[in-house]
Every structure is written in C-alpha cells, then in structure tokens.
Design an enzyme around this catalytic site. Structure first.
Site, mmCIF file in Angstrom:
data_model
loop_
_atom_site.group_PDB
_atom_site.id
_atom_site.type_symbol
_atom_site.label_atom_id
_atom_site.label_comp_id
_atom_site.label_asym_id
_atom_site.label_seq_id
_atom_site.Cartn_x
_atom_site.Cartn_y
_atom_site.Cartn_z
ATOM 1 N N ILE B 157 -7.297 6.216 6.402
ATOM 2 C CA ILE B 157 -8.116 5.706 5.303
ATOM 3 C C ILE B 157 -7.654 6.273 3.952
ATOM 4 C CG2 ILE B 157 -10.465 5.429 4.417
ATOM 5 C CD1 ILE B 157 -9.693 4.002 7.192
ATOM 6 N N THR B 158 -7.170 5.368 3.124
ATOM 7 C CA THR B 158 -6.663 5.730 1.796
ATOM 8 C C THR B 158 -7.796 6.268 0.918
ATOM 9 O OG1 THR B 158 -5.010 4.003 1.983
ATOM 10 C CG2 THR B 158 -5.456 4.828 -0.232
ATOM 11 N N GLN B 337 21.618 2.780 -2.203
ATOM 12 C CA GLN B 337 23.032 2.497 -1.938
ATOM 13 C C GLN B 337 23.867 2.605 -3.218
ATOM 14 O OE1 GLN B 337 24.013 2.144 1.103
ATOM 15 N NE2 GLN B 337 26.181 1.770 0.698
ATOM 16 N N GLU B 364 -2.777 -2.924 4.590
ATOM 17 C CA GLU B 364 -3.574 -4.102 4.219
ATOM 18 C C GLU B 364 -3.005 -5.385 4.829
ATOM 19 O OE1 GLU B 364 -5.300 -4.329 0.320
ATOM 20 O OE2 GLU B 364 -5.003 -2.190 0.025
#
Lengths: 266, 380
Positions: B157-158, B337, B364
């Site tokens: 949970i953010t 790169q 999400e």
C-alpha cells in the site's frame, strides 16, 4: 491597509539582448522574467498580507504583455493589478518613468498605513533610481536596500543592506521601501490562485487615465520628454577563455608578465 | 478539437517546472539513496494547492482540472518519480473515491483535509492472494449493529507509513463475491485494531512508502461506509479507471526525465572525436523515443480531457497507461545504454529512472490488465 508593489518585467538574462533602431531595447522580441529584486518586494508585501490581511496591489509599467506577469503575481497571492501602458509612456527614462508610476500610485491612493514597495533596481537598466524618485515625487519617506522588514502598527523597522554592514532604521507609514533579493525567497504560484488569477481585477492605466494627474507633465514623459537618452544598447562580445596559472613562485610570475607583455598590456 | 493549453494550464506548467527545478530535482538522488520519504516536499505541495488539484474549492481542492493534475504529476515524476507516486496515490486513489462516491458529510470530514494536503491519503485494495484478481478479497467487514468490525490485511500500500486517511475494500458478503459482496470503507490511522507493517525495500520509487495494512478486530463507526453495502468493487474499479490517467502521466514523466538526462549526456560525451548525439544511430533512436513520448502524452491528455468532461475514460486511460509505462521503460533502458558504463554507476541519475520505470508497468493494474480492458472494449 494596502501594500502597493511596483514591479518590472525585464529581459531574461539567459537570453539575447534585442535592440531597436533608436538604441532602446526591443522588449517585445526578448523572453521576459519578473525582475528579481521586485519579486522580493512582492514577497515582502505578501508576507505583510499574511500577517495583517492587507490588500496587495501589483503595479507595472510596460507593454500589454506585462499583464501576463501581473497575473502570475496575482497567482502568488496579490489581490489585484494595475498595468500602466501607453505609447506616450514608451522609451521613458528613470525620471519620466518614476513620474508616471508615482502618478499611478497616487491615483490608486496612498493612505496612512500604506507601504509602497519597489525592487532595489532592475537587471536591465541597473539604475536603482526609480524607487527613490517615486518616493520623492509622492513626498514619502524612503528606506532603500531593505534586507529585513518588521511591521508594528504604523511603524516599520528595517534592516538596510550596505556594502560594509547593516543599518537598522525605523520609519513611519506611509513610506516607500526598496528591497534586495536577499530579503526573502519568493513563494511559488499556488494552483488554487492560478484558477482565480484571470478573474481578479486588473486595471489598465493608459495616457488618458493619467494625463490629468498633477504629477504628470506631458513634456517630460516618454522617449521625447526624457532628459536622458540611450545612445546605444548592445550585447558585450564574449570574453575569451580564461587561462589559469597555478603557483606562487617567480616562474609563474614571469609567465604571467610574459603573457601580459605579449598582449602589450604592460 | 483543441491542443492549446488554457491560460491556467500554462501557468500551472510554469509553476510546477520551477518548483521541480528548485525544490524536487536537486534532492532526488540523495533521497533515493536514503529511501527518504519526501515529508517536507509533500507539506510544501499541500500549501501550493498541489495535493488536490482537480477537486472543487468547496471540498478543499484547487479547483483545477485533470489536465493540470497530469501536468503536475508528469513534471514531478520527471524530477523524482517517488514524489509523483505520493501525489497520485493520495489524490486519485484516496481522495478520488470519497469525492465521487462519498456523502456530503464524508466529503466535509475526510475529503477537505486531504484535498488541502493537511492529511495524506492511501488506498488499500491489493491483498496477498488478490492482486490482479482484486475480487478475491479476503479482508472482511462485519456489521456489528453500531459499528463495522474489520479483519484481514492489505499489501503493497503506497503512502501507508505516512498516511492519515486510508480507503479500503473489504468483503461484506462472501457468497455474493465481486458483484455485491465487497464494500468500501474509510479508515483513520488511529482506529483501534489498525496498524501498518514494516516498510518494503523496493527496486524503484524508493522514497515512497509501501507497507502492509493490518486489521485485527479493527472497529470503525458505521458512517465510514462509502457508497452502499456491496458497491465496493464498483467503486474500486471506477476509482482505478480515473487514477490510471495519473499513472500514465507518471509514465510520461519517467520517460521525459530520462530523455532530458540522456539528451544532456549525449551532448557532452565525446567519442571518436564528436559528441555521441552526432552519431546517427543514437540520434535517430532519440527521435523515435521522443515521438513516442509525445504520443503517450497526447493519450494521457485525451484521457484527462474525457475525465474533465465527465465522460467515460476507461479504455482511453488503460491505453494511455500501458503505452506510457512502456515508453517509460524503453526510454530508461535506452538512456542507460547511451550512458554506457556510466549508466550502470549509481553516481549517475539515469539508473534511478531505470529502476523507477518498472513499477509503471505493474501498479494500478499491470500492462496485461490494461490490455484486457482495452481488448474487452474493442473486440466486443
């Protein structure tokens, strides 16, 4: 109580200087920013608003696009703006400019508790004359180079920034204060205020609006009426790369004098 | 059709660019190393109206729109992806459902402080065994007459470690399952029986807080139910539909930020006597990537415009999200790169973008779930 802030839109210093045939700057052709010292003046006025709830009015003289700058200052928290803009005012020197701005400030009205703020100087002209001249023309006491401002009733205590130290001054309102950018960190625009800034009042004072003001003398405004005339504006040629010499011995000094002698400087 | 930004959108862009340049970008690398949650930045953003951009002023918001929200999310993410994550989770996932589905009382009590940035929000849907299959929710909420009793846990949970307000889904009737069995609730961080787990140590967006939510006989008042009993899955899906626009904007932000860093590096790095941006392969690759970034941004703006008009945007936000997260990953990969060996050294910022990009394809709704949504819509 009001805080009236005089602000100038100046060329972005990272850009190129464009010059018109008459030697004055072609402001329309250059990217613009709000003058740094003036932003400090706006922030000082907004801090006064935070403390006292006073009204903050931002005033600028310039071409019509300067309205965009005033809208941004309203999005920072100013209540309304006044743009002084007319062909008759174009090319004014500091004497003419301060006369016109003083007339505009007078038209807005300076009451007992009011403070007029100006930035110390603009980064384009670098004269530091307009603020003090506005004060003279309005008959207001002035404190320049303010690096700290404290207001208590109708008295301001101001720390002046001088080359070799500070000076503490106390001044009664109404008065005019010029600010240096070291005074504060100007706040950012607020997203909520951005939504409102285009609906807030912004009056345009053109020549018609100001010509009957007692401070205006039609013969001493604009390019023609200005006592000083710009001879030439130009971007200075870029200096060559800097050469660093390391060391404090005789050999290094000899090397330096050799280089200077080669360039016929000594 | 109008591709011009409004005056308000232009100013918002100008404001957030300056804010990011002066406040967010200079500290991003150091904060990433320290895994430091951006407490001060979040506070400042609240004061600047950035924690509730598109919500109406009467509910504490800035009165702006989804386009402005996306501008802010994109630029924040371009400077420091974790900051974009914090704002997006707070705004779309937590405040969003209270605005769209809450009662007037819930909006006044819970939404106003969130939209003003006085409280931080989080959203809890995912569980250990309910990821993409979010209908398989195990957390339960039982109606005890005068209160709800919640048991179970949510993972990944953010904002969890710093949030004050949480919105969660819980099963109220297992028999009914997804359709009618799940309900939506508001949780306060101080509710009895509620706690959060330890911080997760993540590959990217390391300055965001990610924790488990734990409910052990968590007792909450009856008025915390959002919508009606059984509407939880619908509310969660409706919330994600709009929230994806924000994640898509994050994807564009990671790509744009990686592009800018790489462009600067390519202009300085000399090999074989000239800067590497003068070689056709890297130059053409950058042209292709830049075109795709711009295409992703247009998809985001299209979805945001639909949301602003109150029109359905599920398919558009899904397309925007998987396309933008894909270009985020591709740009960051090429960015590393083109930095060569330096790209692999942690002193160079590009590696942060490389690590931050990956989550865009996962949270999400994974890219696969987005394609499920899009294919479902176009192949009916």
């Amino acid at each position: 109580m009001k805080a009236i802030v005089c602000v100038k839109q100046v060329p972005d210093t990272s850009g190129v200087v464009a010059v018109k045939a008459d030697g004055t700057m072609d402001r329309a052709a250059m990217a613009t920013i709000t003058n740094h010292d003036d932003l400090a003046a706006v922030e000082a006025a907004l801090e006064l608003k935070d403390k006292t709830g006073c009204e903050v009015i931002v005033v600028s003289m310039g071409p019509p696009p300067a309205e965009g700058m005033l809208r941004e200052l309203i999005a920072m928290g100013a209540d309304r703006g006044v743009l002084i803009s007319a062909r008759e005012f174009g090319g004014s020197d500091t004497y003419a400019t301060s006369q016109i701005i003083a007339a505009a400030v007078n038209k807005i009205g300076v009451d007992k508790e009011d403070v007029v703020f100006c930035g110390r100087q603009a980064i384009d002209g670098d004269t530091a004359q307009v603020g003090p001249q506005i004060a003279e023309k309005l008959g207001l006491p002035q404190v320049t180079y303010a690096a700290d401002i404290d207001k208590d009733g109708d008295k301001l205590t101001i720390k002046r920034l001088l080359e070799d130290g500070h000076m503490m001054l106390s001044v009664e309102t109404p008065c005019l204060v010029t600010t240096v950018k070291e005074l504060n960190n100007p706040r950012y625009m607020n997203v909520g205020l951005i939504q409102e800034c285009f609906d807030k009042p912004l009056d345009i004072f053109d020549y018609e609006a100001l010509k009957d003001e007692p401070l205006i003398d039609p013969d001493t405004i604009g390019l023609e009426g200005s006592p000083t005339n710009v001879y030439k504006s130009f971007s200075p040629p870029a200096k060559g790369a800097c050469q660093m010499l390391e060391g404090s011995d005789r050999g290094t000094v000899d090397e330096l004098t050799g280089i200077l002698a080669d360039k016929h400087l000594i | 059709m109008n591709f011009q930004l409004t005056r308000e959108q232009e100013l918002t862009k100008k404001m957030v660019e300056k804010f990011c340049e002066e406040v967010v970008a200079p500290v991003a690398d150091d904060m990433d190393v320290e895994h430091e949650f951006p407490v001060d930045i979040v506070k400042q953003m609240g004061e600047l109206g950035m924690m509730g951009i598109m919500w109406p002023k009467e509910y504490g918001g800035a009165g702006g729109d989804y386009i402005q929200y996306c501008e802010v999310i994109e630029r924040l993410t371009a400077a420091h992806a974790a900051v974009g994550t914090v704002v997006a989770a707070h705004t779309s996932l937590c405040t969003g459902p209270i605005y769209y589905y809450g009662t007037e009382e819930q909006k006044q009590e819970w939404m106003v402080p969130l939209a003003k940035g006085e409280r931080l929000g989080a959203f809890g849907l995912t569980e250990a065994d309910a990821g993409s299959d979010s209908g398989a929710t195990q957390t339960t909420a039982v109606d005890m007459g005068d209160h709800w009793l919640i048991n179970g846990s949510k993972i990944f949970i953010t904002n969890a470690g710093y949030a004050d307000t949480f919105v969660i889904t819980a099963m109220t009737d297992k028999k009914l399952g997804t359709r009618g069995g799940i309900s939506f609730f508001i949780i306060d961080k101080d509710d009895p029986g509620f706690s959060t787990g330890a911080e997760e140590d993540k590959l990217g967006i390391r300055c965001s807080s990610t924790r488990e939510l734990i409910f052990e006989d968590c007792k909450i008042p009856k008025d915390r139910l959002v919508g009606k009993v059984g509407q939880g899955f619908k509310i969660a899906m409706g919330t994600l539909e709009k929230a994806r626009i924000g994640v898509a904007a994050q994807g564009v932000g990671v790509a744009q930020g990686a592009f800018e860093i790489t462009k600067e590096y390519m202009g300085q790095r000399k090999q074989f006597g000239k800067t590497i941006n003068k070689f056709q392969y890297p130059a053409f690759t950058m042209a292709e990537l830049y075109t795709r970034i711009e295409a992703a941004r247009l998809l985001v703006m299209r979805a945001a415009d639909l949301a602003d008009k109150g029109m359905p945007c599920g398919t558009e936000s899904a397309m925007a999200k998987f396309y933008a997260s894909e270009i985020a990953m591709d740009m960051a990969t090429k960015g590393v790169q083109f930095h060569g060996g330096y790209g692999f050294i942690n002193d160079y910022s590009i590696q942060r973008y490389f690590r931050d990009a990956k989550i865009m394809e996962i949270y999400e709704g994974t890219s696969e779930i987005q394609k499920l949504i899009v294919s479902g819509a176009i192949l009916r």
